[in-house]
Enzyme design. Structure first.
Site, PDB file in Angstrom:
ATOM      1  N   VAL A 185       0.644  -1.314  -0.113  1.00 31.83           N
ATOM      2  CA  VAL A 185      -0.375   0.387  -0.239  1.00 31.83           C
ATOM      3  C   VAL A 185       1.174   1.130   0.063  1.00 31.83           C
ATOM      4  O   VAL A 185       1.979   1.470   0.791  1.00 31.83           O
ATOM      5  CB  VAL A 185      -0.979  -0.005   1.094  1.00 31.83           C
ATOM      6  CG1 VAL A 185      -1.886   1.197   0.968  1.00 31.83           C
ATOM      7  CG2 VAL A 185      -1.774  -1.249   1.536  1.00 31.83           C
ATOM      8  N   GLY A 230       6.706   2.347  -8.269  1.00 31.81           N
ATOM      9  CA  GLY A 230       7.912   2.418  -9.758  1.00 31.81           C
ATOM     10  C   GLY A 230       9.388   1.601  -8.456  1.00 31.81           C
ATOM     11  O   GLY A 230       8.999   1.095  -7.715  1.00 31.81           O
ATOM     12  N   GLU A 263      -1.120   1.453 -17.740  1.00 27.27           N
ATOM     13  CA  GLU A 263      -0.617   0.680 -18.337  1.00 27.27           C
ATOM     14  C   GLU A 263      -0.986   0.501 -19.891  1.00 27.27           C
ATOM     15  O   GLU A 263      -2.584   0.574 -19.756  1.00 27.27           O
ATOM     16  CB  GLU A 263      -1.055  -0.774 -16.968  1.00 27.27           C
ATOM     17  CG  GLU A 263      -0.434  -0.730 -16.250  1.00 27.27           C
ATOM     18  CD  GLU A 263       0.573  -1.437 -15.826  1.00 27.27           C
ATOM     19  OE1 GLU A 263       1.305  -2.042 -17.151  1.00 27.27           O
ATOM     20  OE2 GLU A 263       1.244  -1.309 -15.328  1.00 27.27           O
ATOM     21  N   LYS A 279      -6.501  -1.456  -1.936  1.00 21.23           N
ATOM     22  CA  LYS A 279      -5.468  -1.556  -1.048  1.00 21.23           C
ATOM     23  C   LYS A 279      -6.064  -0.666   0.494  1.00 21.23           C
ATOM     24  O   LYS A 279      -6.273  -0.461   1.205  1.00 21.23           O
ATOM     25  CB  LYS A 279      -4.650  -0.024  -1.344  1.00 21.23           C
ATOM     26  CG  LYS A 279      -3.428  -0.332  -2.404  1.00 21.23           C
ATOM     27  CD  LYS A 279      -2.815   0.485  -3.002  1.00 21.23           C
ATOM     28  CE  LYS A 279      -2.089   0.099  -4.508  1.00 21.23           C
ATOM     29  NZ  LYS A 279      -1.521   1.006  -5.407  1.00 21.23           N
TER      30      LYS A 279
HETATM   31  N1  HSE Z   1      -0.418   0.823 -10.636  1.00 25.68           N
HETATM   32  C1  HSE Z   1      -0.957   1.019  -9.397  1.00 25.68           C
HETATM   33  C2  HSE Z   1      -0.704   2.357  -9.069  1.00 25.68           C
HETATM   34  C3  HSE Z   1       0.761   1.323  -8.881  1.00 25.68           C
HETATM   35  O1  HSE Z   1      -1.315   2.967 -10.442  1.00 25.68           O
HETATM   36  O2  HSE Z   1      -0.743   3.883  -7.929  1.00 25.68           O
HETATM   37  C4  HSE Z   1       0.938  -0.465  -7.890  1.00 25.68           C
HETATM   38  O3  HSE Z   1       0.457  -0.155  -6.905  1.00 25.68           O
END
Ligand code: HSE
Length: 450
Positions: free
Chosen positions: A144, A314, A202, A217
């Site tokens: 998280v 990251g 993505e 989360k």
């Molecule tokens: N894909 C998530 C984001 C990061 O865009 O915050 C990984 O939890």
């Protein structure tokens, strides 16, 4: 077996061995970080952290860092069954075989570090109980808020508090898109495309923009703060894909910014929890968290407001959180203890089932954008339905005869506190009126105490 000594200090009294399952972006980051700061960490820990083995289904692909072939295996059992490995670091993601690997590692008396939010959101209870049963630690700081130490803050720093509320920006992709729509304009679709081209979203963005990642989360935070099990299906979740350019512009005019917020509030007997786009006052700290950053506003009954901000994803920021968990566990190993800080705030023995407030019972302020025919009497027909459903109007905006796509003009209203159930009923009735030319857009507003 080849052993990679990340620090070269020969006077170390103890070596803590780790096995990495999943050699993707975060795994690569963990190795880079241990190499870069291994000596520093060893100095702080008083022990060497040794990378003993790396398992991945693809061990041929280049990760851009040199790795001794003898460290690599395609068989996770080489890690799970290695008696020298103290900590299994699961960074493969997904439900299976990650769940089985974690439970097997625990069964073998190994501590576990994971960044796997989807797994913890759905199988956290089983995994946390297994850790307690086998007397091992589980670290999940990276699951998280990426690098942000929110888990540690809640479990340790705020342990003397009842957590009254958490409001958080936990999805960087959605925050990046909303920030860009706010600061530079553009539709959701256009900005999403730009974000994809820049590598901030993505190619399949559903997980992020429909709030699934953020709901995972929120479920972890709820389980951490308030109890053992939260079913994802019980959590109200709404993503950002229906937010229009004009909603962002109207929000600005009303003094708000739109953010995808994960919200948890302790009510008298229940916890109110929800994840949706929210209008918040433009000068609130959370309104000024932009780009792909994450942030948490936590209110404790003694601490009052605590605000955490940082990179939610990251390679290196997430690796920082993973290595922090490794070091915490290594400290316990050196002292010969485990479970000093349980996975959740509540002790496993005294944990209670969390009671979520039914979503239709929440009370908040609302923004509506109606698309209507521009005729006399329209406003009074809408407002009489709102009144009949106990919804009191705070502001009304109509911009001359600004036409919407497909005809009709927008009328924007904000309300005083109203109940979700009443709002839904009213909008159902309003959207059936012959003068209404499109589905009404609803965005919840948080003005105070969040
Ligand atoms: N894909 C998530 C984001 C990061 O865009 O915050 C990984 O939890």
């Amino acid at each position: 077996m080849a052993i990679e000594r990340i620090t070269g200090n020969k006077t170390m009294k103890k070596v803590i061995s780790i096995g990495l399952i999943g050699f993707g972006t975060i795994g690569t980051g963990v190795i880079k970080l241990l190499r870069k700061n291994g000596e520093l960490i060893a100095g702080r820990l008083g022990a060497e952290i040794r990378l003993q083995r790396i398992a991945d289904i693809d061990i041929r692909k280049s990760r851009g860092i040199p790795v001794d072939d003898s460290l690599l295996t395609t068989n996770a059992a080489d890690i799970l069954n290695d008696p020298e490995i103290d900590i299994v670091v699961e960074l493969m993601g997904g439900y299976e075989p990650a769940r089985t690997f974690i439970l097997t590692a625990m069964g073998q008396g190994k501590h576990v570090v994971t960044a796997n939010k989807a797994l913890l959101a759905t199988h956290g209870d089983e995994i946390f109980r297994s850790a307690a049963q086998h007397g091992v630690n589980i670290g999940f700081e990276a699951s998280v808020g990426g690098t942000i130490p929110v888990i540690k803050t809640i479990k340790e720093s705020l342990i003397a508090n009842r957590i009254q509320s958490i409001s958080a920006i936990v999805n960087g992709t959605s925050n990046f898109i909303l920030s860009k729509m706010t600061d530079e304009g553009g539709s959701f679709e256009t900005v999403l495309k730009e974000a994809q081209n820049l590598g901030f979203a993505e190619s399949d963005p559903v997980y992020d923009v429909e709030g699934i990642d953020a709901a995972h989360k929120l479920a972890i935070l709820l389980s951490l703060c308030y109890g053992k099990k939260v079913h994802l299906d019980d959590l109200y979740r709404e993503g950002i894909s229906r937010i229009g350019e004009q909603d962002i512009a109207f929000a600005r005019e009303l003094g708000y910014r739109v953010k995808l917020l994960a919200i948890a509030i302790r009510r008298e007997t229940e916890i109110e929890a929800r994840l949706h786009p929210t209008m918040i006052p433009f000068d609130h700290l959370l309104a000024n968290v932009n780009g792909n950053f994450n942030a948490f506003h936590i209110v404790g009954d003694a601490s009052d407001s605590v605000f955490l901000y940082g990179q939610g994803a990251g390679m290196m920021p997430t690796a920082s959180a993973v290595v922090s968990d490794i070091v915490d566990i290594a400290r316990d190993i050196r002292k010969g203890i485990a479970g000093r800080v349980p996975p959740r705030v509540l002790d496993e023995e005294t944990i209670e089932k969390i009671q979520l407030m039914p979503f239709d019972q929440i009370r908040t302020n609302y923004y509506f954008r109606f698309t209507v025919a521009d005729l006399p009497g329209v406003l009074s027909r809408i407002s009489s339905i709102l009144g009949a459903n106990d919804i009191s109007i705070a502001t009304v905006i109509q911009k001359g005869r600004m036409q919407m796509q497909g005809g009709g003009v927008p009328i924007v209203m904000t309300t005083y506190k109203a109940r979700e159930r009443d709002v839904r009923k009213a909008l159902e009735d309003i959207d059936r009126l012959d003068i209404v030319m499109g589905k009404t857009i609803l965005i919840r507003i948080e003005d105070d105490n969040f």
